[in-house]
Design a protein around this motif. Structure first.
Motif, PDB file in Angstrom:
ATOM      1  N   GLN A 186     -11.880 -68.577  -5.880  1.00 32.78           N
ATOM      2  CA  GLN A 186     -12.531 -68.460  -7.185  1.00 32.78           C
ATOM      3  C   GLN A 186     -13.447 -69.649  -7.455  1.00 32.78           C
ATOM      4  OE1 GLN A 186      -9.819 -68.217 -10.480  1.00 32.78           O
ATOM      5  NE2 GLN A 186     -11.434 -68.352 -12.018  1.00 32.78           N
ATOM      6  N   LYS A 187     -12.975 -70.869  -7.186  1.00 30.29           N
ATOM      7  CA  LYS A 187     -13.800 -72.046  -7.461  1.00 30.29           C
ATOM      8  C   LYS A 187     -14.983 -72.125  -6.503  1.00 30.29           C
ATOM      9  CE  LYS A 187     -13.323 -73.954 -10.411  1.00 30.29           C
ATOM     10  NZ  LYS A 187     -13.667 -73.577 -11.809  1.00 30.29           N
ATOM     11  N   CYS A 188     -14.807 -71.661  -5.270  1.00 30.08           N
ATOM     12  CA  CYS A 188     -15.941 -71.597  -4.343  1.00 30.08           C
ATOM     13  C   CYS A 188     -17.009 -70.651  -4.884  1.00 30.08           C
ATOM     14  CB  CYS A 188     -15.476 -71.125  -2.969  1.00 30.08           C
ATOM     15  SG  CYS A 188     -14.444 -72.297  -2.065  1.00 30.08           S
ATOM     16  N   LEU A 189     -16.575 -69.492  -5.352  1.00 30.80           N
ATOM     17  CA  LEU A 189     -17.515 -68.515  -5.896  1.00 30.80           C
ATOM     18  C   LEU A 189     -18.162 -69.029  -7.173  1.00 30.80           C
ATOM     19  CD1 LEU A 189     -15.396 -65.295  -5.266  1.00 30.80           C
ATOM     20  CD2 LEU A 189     -17.541 -65.894  -4.131  1.00 30.80           C
ATOM     21  N   ASP A 190     -17.394 -69.753  -7.992  1.00 31.80           N
ATOM     22  CA  ASP A 190     -17.969 -70.328  -9.209  1.00 31.80           C
ATOM     23  C   ASP A 190     -19.102 -71.292  -8.865  1.00 31.80           C
ATOM     24  OD1 ASP A 190     -16.255 -68.904 -10.788  1.00 31.80           O
ATOM     25  OD2 ASP A 190     -14.871 -70.562 -11.163  1.00 31.80           O
ATOM     26  N   LEU A 191     -18.874 -72.150  -7.874  1.00 33.26           N
ATOM     27  CA  LEU A 191     -19.916 -73.102  -7.487  1.00 33.26           C
ATOM     28  C   LEU A 191     -21.127 -72.375  -6.902  1.00 33.26           C
ATOM     29  CD1 LEU A 191     -19.609 -76.578  -6.014  1.00 33.26           C
ATOM     30  CD2 LEU A 191     -21.061 -74.960  -4.804  1.00 33.26           C
ATOM     31  N   LEU A 192     -20.873 -71.384  -6.039  1.00 28.93           N
ATOM     32  CA  LEU A 192     -21.984 -70.632  -5.444  1.00 28.93           C
ATOM     33  C   LEU A 192     -22.756 -69.862  -6.506  1.00 28.93           C
ATOM     34  CD1 LEU A 192     -20.200 -69.314  -2.230  1.00 28.93           C
ATOM     35  CD2 LEU A 192     -21.979 -71.071  -2.348  1.00 28.93           C
ATOM     36  N   SER A 193     -22.060 -69.371  -7.510  1.00 29.18           N
ATOM     37  CA  SER A 193     -22.730 -68.671  -8.601  1.00 29.18           C
ATOM     38  C   SER A 193     -23.679 -69.601  -9.339  1.00 29.18           C
ATOM     39  CB  SER A 193     -21.685 -68.101  -9.569  1.00 29.18           C
ATOM     40  OG  SER A 193     -22.302 -67.461 -10.661  1.00 29.18           O
ATOM     41  N   ASN A 194     -23.255 -70.839  -9.539  1.00 31.98           N
ATOM     42  CA  ASN A 194     -24.110 -71.805 -10.230  1.00 31.98           C
ATOM     43  C   ASN A 194     -25.328 -72.188  -9.398  1.00 31.98           C
ATOM     44  OD1 ASN A 194     -22.851 -72.392 -12.844  1.00 31.98           O
ATOM     45  ND2 ASN A 194     -21.124 -73.150 -11.656  1.00 31.98           N
ATOM     46  N   VAL A 195     -25.118 -72.518  -8.129  1.00 30.52           N
ATOM     47  CA  VAL A 195     -26.259 -72.964  -7.317  1.00 30.52           C
ATOM     48  C   VAL A 195     -27.215 -71.809  -7.030  1.00 30.52           C
ATOM     49  CG1 VAL A 195     -24.932 -74.846  -6.291  1.00 30.52           C
ATOM     50  CG2 VAL A 195     -25.041 -72.636  -5.114  1.00 30.52           C
ATOM     51  N   ALA A 196     -26.691 -70.566  -6.969  1.00 28.50           N
ATOM     52  CA  ALA A 196     -27.547 -69.407  -6.699  1.00 28.50           C
ATOM     53  C   ALA A 196     -28.411 -69.042  -7.895  1.00 28.50           C
ATOM     54  CB  ALA A 196     -26.697 -68.205  -6.281  1.00 28.50           C
ATOM     55  N   THR A 197     -28.206 -69.723  -9.023  1.00 26.03           N
ATOM     56  CA  THR A 197     -29.098 -69.535 -10.168  1.00 26.03           C
ATOM     57  C   THR A 197     -30.522 -69.937  -9.801  1.00 26.03           C
ATOM     58  OG1 THR A 197     -27.263 -69.996 -11.673  1.00 26.03           O
ATOM     59  CG2 THR A 197     -29.475 -70.161 -12.583  1.00 26.03           C
ATOM     60  N   ILE A 198     -30.657 -70.886  -8.885  1.00 23.74           N
ATOM     61  CA  ILE A 198     -31.969 -71.297  -8.387  1.00 23.74           C
ATOM     62  C   ILE A 198     -32.383 -70.307  -7.295  1.00 23.74           C
ATOM     63  CG2 ILE A 198     -33.306 -73.180  -7.414  1.00 23.74           C
ATOM     64  CD1 ILE A 198     -32.025 -73.797 -10.135  1.00 23.74           C
ATOM     65  N   PRO A 199     -33.479 -69.556  -7.484  1.00 21.45           N
ATOM     66  CA  PRO A 199     -33.849 -68.502  -6.524  1.00 21.45           C
ATOM     67  C   PRO A 199     -33.974 -68.986  -5.081  1.00 21.45           C
ATOM     68  CG  PRO A 199     -35.140 -68.284  -8.537  1.00 21.45           C
ATOM     69  CD  PRO A 199     -34.384 -69.572  -8.657  1.00 21.45           C
ATOM     70  N   ASP A 200     -34.520 -70.180  -4.874  1.00 23.17           N
ATOM     71  CA  ASP A 200     -34.674 -70.680  -3.500  1.00 23.17           C
ATOM     72  C   ASP A 200     -33.319 -70.884  -2.831  1.00 23.17           C
ATOM     73  OD1 ASP A 200     -37.395 -70.631  -3.744  1.00 23.17           O
ATOM     74  OD2 ASP A 200     -37.599 -72.776  -4.200  1.00 23.17           O
ATOM     75  N   VAL A 201     -32.334 -71.307  -3.603  1.00 22.75           N
ATOM     76  CA  VAL A 201     -30.994 -71.504  -3.040  1.00 22.75           C
ATOM     77  C   VAL A 201     -30.350 -70.154  -2.756  1.00 22.75           C
ATOM     78  CG1 VAL A 201     -28.716 -72.530  -3.421  1.00 22.75           C
ATOM     79  CG2 VAL A 201     -30.769 -73.695  -4.266  1.00 22.75           C
ATOM     80  N   ALA A 202     -30.558 -69.192  -3.652  1.00 21.20           N
ATOM     81  CA  ALA A 202     -30.031 -67.844  -3.409  1.00 21.20           C
ATOM     82  C   ALA A 202     -30.623 -67.262  -2.126  1.00 21.20           C
ATOM     83  CB  ALA A 202     -30.341 -66.943  -4.598  1.00 21.20           C
ATOM     84  N   ARG A 203     -31.917 -67.478  -1.918  1.00 27.32           N
ATOM     85  CA  ARG A 203     -32.564 -66.984  -0.692  1.00 27.32           C
ATOM     86  C   ARG A 203     -31.992 -67.694   0.532  1.00 27.32           C
ATOM     87  NH1 ARG A 203     -37.465 -64.458   0.834  1.00 27.32           N
ATOM     88  NH2 ARG A 203     -37.209 -64.022   3.058  1.00 27.32           N
ATOM     89  N   LEU A 204     -31.750 -68.992   0.416  1.00 24.44           N
ATOM     90  CA  LEU A 204     -31.157 -69.741   1.521  1.00 24.44           C
ATOM     91  C   LEU A 204     -29.788 -69.173   1.884  1.00 24.44           C
ATOM     92  CD1 LEU A 204     -31.093 -73.559   2.008  1.00 24.44           C
ATOM     93  CD2 LEU A 204     -28.933 -72.330   1.983  1.00 24.44           C
ATOM     94  N   ILE A 205     -28.992 -68.857   0.871  1.00 22.89           N
ATOM     95  CA  ILE A 205     -27.657 -68.291   1.118  1.00 22.89           C
ATOM     96  C   ILE A 205     -27.771 -66.957   1.842  1.00 22.89           C
ATOM     97  CG2 ILE A 205     -25.642 -67.291  -0.038  1.00 22.89           C
ATOM     98  CD1 ILE A 205     -25.945 -69.478  -2.168  1.00 22.89           C
ATOM     99  N   LEU A 206     -28.691 -66.111   1.404  1.00 21.59           N
ATOM    100  CA  LEU A 206     -28.863 -64.805   2.040  1.00 21.59           C
ATOM    101  C   LEU A 206     -29.319 -64.945   3.488  1.00 21.59           C
ATOM    102  CD1 LEU A 206     -30.595 -62.925  -0.911  1.00 21.59           C
ATOM    103  CD2 LEU A 206     -28.376 -62.343   0.075  1.00 21.59           C
ATOM    104  N   ASP A 207     -30.199 -65.904   3.750  1.00 18.59           N
ATOM    105  CA  ASP A 207     -30.734 -66.075   5.101  1.00 18.59           C
ATOM    106  C   ASP A 207     -29.720 -66.730   6.039  1.00 18.59           C
ATOM    107  OD1 ASP A 207     -33.100 -64.958   4.278  1.00 18.59           O
ATOM    108  OD2 ASP A 207     -34.131 -66.873   3.967  1.00 18.59           O
ATOM    109  N   ARG A 208     -28.973 -67.704   5.520  1.00 21.94           N
ATOM    110  CA  ARG A 208     -28.098 -68.495   6.387  1.00 21.94           C
ATOM    111  C   ARG A 208     -26.751 -67.822   6.626  1.00 21.94           C
ATOM    112  NH1 ARG A 208     -27.038 -74.698   4.873  1.00 21.94           N
ATOM    113  NH2 ARG A 208     -29.310 -74.715   5.188  1.00 21.94           N
ATOM    114  N   TYR A 209     -26.245 -67.116   5.631  1.00 21.37           N
ATOM    115  CA  TYR A 209     -24.898 -66.543   5.744  1.00 21.37           C
ATOM    116  C   TYR A 209     -25.014 -65.022   5.682  1.00 21.37           C
ATOM    117  CZ  TYR A 209     -24.097 -71.373   4.425  1.00 21.37           C
ATOM    118  OH  TYR A 209     -24.136 -72.740   4.361  1.00 21.37           O
ATOM    119  N   SER A 210     -25.302 -64.432   6.815  1.00 18.93           N
ATOM    120  CA  SER A 210     -25.646 -63.010   6.873  1.00 18.93           C
ATOM    121  C   SER A 210     -24.488 -62.100   6.476  1.00 18.93           C
ATOM    122  CB  SER A 210     -26.125 -62.651   8.286  1.00 18.93           C
ATOM    123  OG  SER A 210     -25.130 -62.993   9.249  1.00 18.93           O
ATOM    124  N   ASP A 211     -23.260 -62.549   6.660  1.00 18.19           N
ATOM    125  CA  ASP A 211     -22.100 -61.702   6.339  1.00 18.19           C
ATOM    126  C   ASP A 211     -21.609 -61.877   4.908  1.00 18.19           C
ATOM    127  OD1 ASP A 211     -22.111 -60.752   8.928  1.00 18.19           O
ATOM    128  OD2 ASP A 211     -20.673 -62.247   9.653  1.00 18.19           O
TER     129      ASP A 211
END
Length: 463
Positions: A186-211
């Motif tokens: 839950q806390k991992c997802l909470d942190l990822l939810s916050n950082v993914a608010t920035i579109p460039d970071v969300a794109r990085l997550i999609l590109d780097r972690y394909s699964d």
């Protein structure tokens, strides 16, 4: 949560070979001997709290999370090590410090994203203490001039940038895969939810972690409502914005292949979460899901990619929500328990009205927007609903509840709607059409002057 004071001698589940960093004047990290003199608090499920980490100093928290300033031979994260005995938590002291750093960093980002200057640390929450102000708790990125307005979003972006540059996201993803301690995911997802608010970071997550998309959907489908379903949806909502805006068709197709709409509707339809003890969390879950679906179905090209079955299931559920929102007072809310064969059973409640009565935000508007998006894009579905009698009744009920009202209507909520007295007419009075009373007998009512004249000609003048 019950807690006990502890020192290193009672940390029996920890790897005693792991060492803490040596003292450094620059980063103010405590030596092992200093930690031994402090109270380390042990909580349930393998959580520990260290006094030096009871802070919102983002640099210190990131150093701890990414295992910086620790001797290379000891800088090994245990998160990808499979436990031989699943009943024991074989985590090192390094890992328990990472847990607390993750928690406090997530709390810091959560507060900054909402333009707040304080929040609870992990220790504050467990000991029932008051939240700490970020500046007093070690956060040093606010402007020094107290009279200067704080640009919270700029500071939030700065901390997110530090998170990305430090490599902390890689550690968080390793922790996210580990299910040995509750609430870590839950806390991992909470942190990822916050950082993914920035579109460039969300794109990085999609590109780097394909699964990761697959893991999120699996968590939404199978996870605990509070600890995984809701935070997974929160992350997915932010990723979907980037998927749609950047037209990332491969990622979008992955959601289709996993039958995301059907998974969501299946969860909506279950009665498991619609009781008084969990309805608040279901309201949040449903609101996030509707926002996510609305983003995914904003254009005809995306709507057409989904099966007609999924589209119809979705618009039907949206209609159900709209219908629930306009039920009369006696039907719409019942959260009382009733007795059957001397056993108390829970009654499913209307969660929309519960939200309304308890001032809980529910994104009912997204249900309407999603419905309109699908109907607008699929002509055959639109024709079906325009010709559907129950849908017309729903529209009439919504006009009655949300349409313009006058003082007379407000004073007479329960008045009965009358049928036209002309036996050849089937019209029934409604809010838009007010019937006329016969000027002679003052009893019969007519929908129009024409019906009054017809009825008068036929028999009323003879009565």
């Amino acid at each position: 949560m019950r807690c006990i004071a502890a020192n290193r001698s009672v940390l029996t589940v920890l790897d005693q070979n792991a060492t803490l960093p040596d003292f450094n004047d620059n980063n103010q990290t405590a030596m092992t001997n200093d930690i031994e003199c402090m109270d380390i608090i042990q909580f349930a499920d393998g959580w520990y709290s260290y006094p030096d980490l009871n802070t919102f100093n983002s640099d210190l928290l990131l150093d701890t999370l990414t295992i910086r300033h620790i001797k290379p031979s000891k800088a090994v994260s245990p998160w990808n090590v499979k436990a031989e005995n699943p009943t024991v938590i074989p985590l090192t002291e390094i890992a328990t410090r990472q847990l607390e750093a993750l928690f406090n960093l997530s709390q810091l980002l959560f507060g900054l994203a909402r333009a707040e200057q304080s929040n609870y640390t992990f220790r504050d929450l467990q000991l029932g203490q008051q939240p700490q102000r970020f500046r007093e708790a070690g956060f040093n990125k606010f402007p020094n001039n107290n009279n200067r307005p704080i640009d919270f979003f700029a500071i939030f972006q700065l901390v997110v940038s530090d998170v990305v540059k430090s490599g902390a996201i890689d550690i968080v993803f390793m922790m996210h895969k580990d299910s040995r301690i509750r609430c870590v995911k839950q806390k991992c997802l909470d942190l990822l939810s916050n950082v993914a608010t920035i579109p460039d970071v969300a794109r990085l997550i999609l590109d780097r972690y394909s699964d990761f998309l697959i893991q999120l959907v699996q968590g939404i489908r199978d996870g605990h409502l509070i600890e995984e379903k809701i935070p997974s949806l929160s992350v997915l909502l932010r990723l979907c914005k980037v998927i749609v805006n950047k037209n990332l068709l491969d990622s979008y197709q992955s959601l289709i292949d996993m039958q995301f709409i059907d998974i969501i509707i299946d969860l909506f339809d279950t009665g498991e979460y619609k009781y008084i003890d969990s309805v608040v969390y279901f309201i949040k879950f449903e609101s996030l899901a509707l926002q996510c679906l609305n983003i995914m179905l904003q254009c005809a090209e995306h709507v057409d990619m989904w099966s007609e079955k999924a589209q119809i299931r979705l618009v039907n559920y949206c209609c159900t929500l709209l219908h629930k929102s306009v039920l009369d007072d006696e039907q719409k809310y019942n959260h009382h328990h009733h007795h059957n064969n001397n056993n108390q059973k829970k009654t499913e409640i209307n969660h929309l009205i519960y939200a309304e009565q308890h001032s809980i935000i529910h994104s009912l508007s997204y249900a309407t927007l999603t419905f309109l998006s699908v109907v607008r894009c699929r002509k055959e579905i639109g024709i079906f609903y325009r010709e559907n009698e129950h849908f017309r009744e729903l529209l009439s009920a919504m006009r009655h509840k949300y349409g313009p009202r006058n003082e007379d209507e407000d004073q007479d909520e329960n008045r009965q709607y009358r049928k036209c007295s002309n036996s050849l007419c089937q019209m029934i009075e409604n809010d838009q059409v007010k019937f006329q009373t016969c000027p002679h007998c003052h009893k019969l009512t007519y929908c129009s002057q024409y019906c009054r004249e017809v009825h008068w000609t036929l028999n009323h003048n003879l009565s």
